[in-house]
Motif scaffolding. Structure first.
Motif, short mmCIF file in Angstrom:
data_model
loop_
_atom_site.label_atom_id
_atom_site.label_comp_id
_atom_site.label_asym_id
_atom_site.label_seq_id
_atom_site.Cartn_x
_atom_site.Cartn_y
_atom_site.Cartn_z
N LEU A 54 98.81 53.63 -27.80
CA LEU A 54 100.13 54.32 -27.33
C LEU A 54 100.99 53.32 -27.80
O LEU A 54 101.15 52.08 -27.74
CB LEU A 54 99.91 54.33 -25.61
CG LEU A 54 98.56 55.44 -25.14
CD1 LEU A 54 98.66 55.00 -23.82
CD2 LEU A 54 98.67 56.56 -25.59
N ASN A 55 101.91 54.19 -28.44
CA ASN A 55 103.33 53.62 -28.62
C ASN A 55 104.15 53.23 -27.58
O ASN A 55 104.22 54.21 -26.69
CB ASN A 55 104.00 54.33 -29.66
CG ASN A 55 103.24 54.57 -31.18
OD1 ASN A 55 102.69 53.62 -31.69
ND2 ASN A 55 103.21 55.65 -31.78
N ARG A 56 104.86 52.23 -27.58
CA ARG A 56 105.52 51.80 -26.29
C ARG A 56 107.10 51.77 -26.96
O ARG A 56 107.41 51.58 -27.83
CB ARG A 56 105.23 50.41 -25.69
CG ARG A 56 103.94 50.03 -25.46
CD ARG A 56 103.39 50.90 -24.41
NE ARG A 56 102.02 50.80 -23.99
CZ ARG A 56 101.70 49.73 -23.05
NH1 ARG A 56 102.26 48.83 -22.76
NH2 ARG A 56 100.13 49.67 -22.92
N ALA A 57 107.99 52.44 -25.82
CA ALA A 57 109.51 52.46 -26.20
C ALA A 57 110.17 51.91 -24.91
O ALA A 57 109.50 52.10 -23.67
CB ALA A 57 109.93 53.67 -26.62
N LYS A 58 111.52 51.19 -25.00
CA LYS A 58 112.10 50.81 -24.15
C LYS A 58 113.59 50.94 -24.47
O LYS A 58 113.87 50.64 -25.43
CB LYS A 58 111.60 49.52 -23.81
CG LYS A 58 112.47 48.53 -22.54
CD LYS A 58 112.67 49.24 -21.32
CE LYS A 58 113.26 48.63 -20.13
NZ LYS A 58 113.09 49.27 -18.96
N ALA A 59 114.47 51.46 -23.48
CA ALA A 59 115.75 51.61 -23.62
C ALA A 59 116.41 50.94 -22.49
O ALA A 59 116.17 51.16 -21.60
CB ALA A 59 116.36 52.94 -23.92
N TYR A 60 117.75 50.34 -22.83
CA TYR A 60 118.67 49.73 -21.98
C TYR A 60 119.92 49.56 -22.09
O TYR A 60 120.27 49.59 -23.69
CB TYR A 60 117.99 48.31 -21.54
CG TYR A 60 117.80 47.48 -22.47
CD1 TYR A 60 118.88 46.63 -22.59
CD2 TYR A 60 116.78 47.19 -23.09
CE1 TYR A 60 118.68 45.44 -23.74
CE2 TYR A 60 116.55 46.33 -24.23
CZ TYR A 60 117.39 45.55 -24.26
OH TYR A 60 117.53 44.49 -25.33
N ALA A 61 120.90 49.21 -21.24
CA ALA A 61 122.23 48.99 -21.64
C ALA A 61 122.39 47.42 -21.51
O ALA A 61 121.84 46.76 -20.80
CB ALA A 61 122.93 49.54 -20.65
N ASP A 62 123.41 47.12 -22.36
CA ASP A 62 123.66 45.67 -22.49
C ASP A 62 125.12 45.50 -22.49
O ASP A 62 125.77 46.15 -23.17
CB ASP A 62 123.08 45.30 -24.03
CG ASP A 62 122.79 43.64 -23.84
OD1 ASP A 62 123.16 43.03 -23.06
OD2 ASP A 62 122.54 43.30 -25.01
N LEU A 63 125.61 44.59 -21.77
CA LEU A 63 127.15 44.40 -21.68
C LEU A 63 127.35 42.91 -22.04
O LEU A 63 126.78 41.88 -21.85
CB LEU A 63 127.63 44.50 -20.26
CG LEU A 63 127.08 45.86 -19.47
CD1 LEU A 63 127.62 45.96 -18.00
CD2 LEU A 63 127.98 46.90 -20.38
N SER A 64 128.72 42.61 -22.57
CA SER A 64 129.03 41.31 -23.14
C SER A 64 130.53 41.20 -23.18
O SER A 64 131.13 42.37 -23.02
CB SER A 64 128.61 41.06 -24.68
OG SER A 64 127.20 41.33 -24.88
N ALA A 65 130.99 40.24 -23.16
CA ALA A 65 132.41 39.72 -22.98
C ALA A 65 132.83 38.56 -23.91
O ALA A 65 131.97 37.66 -24.02
CB ALA A 65 132.94 39.89 -21.48
N GLY A 66 133.88 38.47 -24.27
CA GLY A 66 134.74 37.09 -24.91
C GLY A 66 135.73 37.06 -25.03
O GLY A 66 136.58 37.96 -24.68
#
Length: 340
Positions: free
Chosen positions: A158-170
């Motif tokens: 079974l192929n696995r997939a994962k998605a998510y949001a990522d936040l950064s600042a500088g």
């Protein structure tokens, strides 16, 4: 036995990525991927810029790390704002693990006084990771006499997939000759687990400090308004994430359009184990910077104990196009970073 050992090495690399014990992608030409380094760099050139960057890491190993970055940013002088878009594609193990990231950045320019400027920036990203179990091999599939003796378990196909949001600042604080930047990535510590939330595996926040100073040794403007300049720029970048940290320390030189640089990556005064010194690589760079077209190439010479494996080092290529000005505007203070 040789196949067995290679498979175990590859499995170890893959599992480390799954458990997120590995760290973020590192670029030797970090000034040629400014949007990846710090969202405060969005619009830093005060012109529209499009860039393609690629890193080939350890090409002689089975790990086959390839990372490509396509980015674009521009500046709106009326609003003192910069915006940027970056798409990153990363492949490990010949495609067993792949990541696709889309990043959006916004920065705002604050003129503190006639000398000092500050550019804070924020960043939001969408990350999609993919894991192909069908191409992996596990220790229970091998023995010491026959090598591979069994196929992959159907559940592992079974192929696995994962998605998510990522936040950064500088943000970046700079003058005509000096700059100092600080950035925090993955400040929301997203969960990267492929198990649908059954197991939580968060990505640690990464923090970085970058700084440099440009020394102009010679400068002359001819009657035809052609500018000649010779300069040297010492720079450093320090990053830490979880229990790992890294230092890039080097010198950048420019003779008119021609660029050359040398860096050292590692922290020799720090040892992870008594017999293992924290040395990673020595980096050489050559480039050419025209009014609209910039080209750069760098090579990482591995100096750590990994060099015994014959990694083939690492290669990076950069191609940047800066759109010409449509009409003359007032002179604006720009970051003195070398690749700009």
């Amino acid at each position: 036995m040789k196949i067995y050992i290679k498979s175990l090495i590859l499995i170890t690399l893959i599992l480390n990525s799954i458990e997120l014990k590995s760290q973020d992608i590192q670029f030797s030409q970090f000034y040629n991927v400014p949007l990846y380094m710090n969202p405060g760099f969005a619009g830093s050139l005060h012109r529209t810029r499009v860039s393609f960057h690629q890193r080939l890491q350890w090409p002689k190993l089975d790990a086959k790390y390839t990372t490509s970055v396509l980015s674009a940013d521009t500046y709106f002088s009326k609003y003192k704002s910069g915006v940027g878009l970056m798409v990153l594609q990363d492949n490990q193990g010949g495609g067993q693990i792949s990541s696709t990231e889309v990043h959006f950045m916004y920065s705002y320019e604050v003129n503190i006084n006639r000398k000092w400027t500050f550019k804070p920036g924020i960043e939001a990203a969408y990350v999609s990771r993919f894991l192909n179990y069908a191409e992996l091999r596990f220790p229970h599939q091998f023995n010491n006499t026959q090598g591979l003796v069994s196929g992959t378990d159907p559940q592992d196909l079974l192929n696995r997939a994962k998605a998510y949001a990522d936040l950064s600042a500088g943000g970046i604080l700079y003058t005509k000759e000096f700059w100092l930047g600080f950035a925090g990535h993955h400040v929301n510590t997203p969960n990267q687990s492929f198990d649908g939330g059954a197991n939580v595996s968060t990505l640690p926040a990464q923090y970085s400090i970058v700084s440099g100073y440009k020394y102009v040794l010679f400068q002359r403007v001819s009657m035809q308004h052609d500018k000649e300049e010779i300069s040297v720029t010492p720079t450093f970048q320090y990053k830490w994430q979880g229990k790992s940290d890294q230092l890039d320390l080097g010198l950048y030189g420019a003779v008119n359009e021609f660029l050359v640089g040398f860096w050292y990556r590692g922290i020799p005064i720090k040892r992870y184990e008594q017999r293992i010194q924290n040395n990673e690589s020595i980096i050489g760079f050559v480039g050419w910077k025209g009014e609209t077209l910039r080209i750069g190439y760098s090579y990482d010479l591995t100096v750590s104990r990994l060099a015994r494996a014959g990694t083939g080092g690492s290669h990076e290529f950069n191609l940047t196009y800066v759109f010409p000005k449509k009409h003359k505007k007032k002179i604006m203070k720009r970051l003195p970073c070398p690749s700009f």
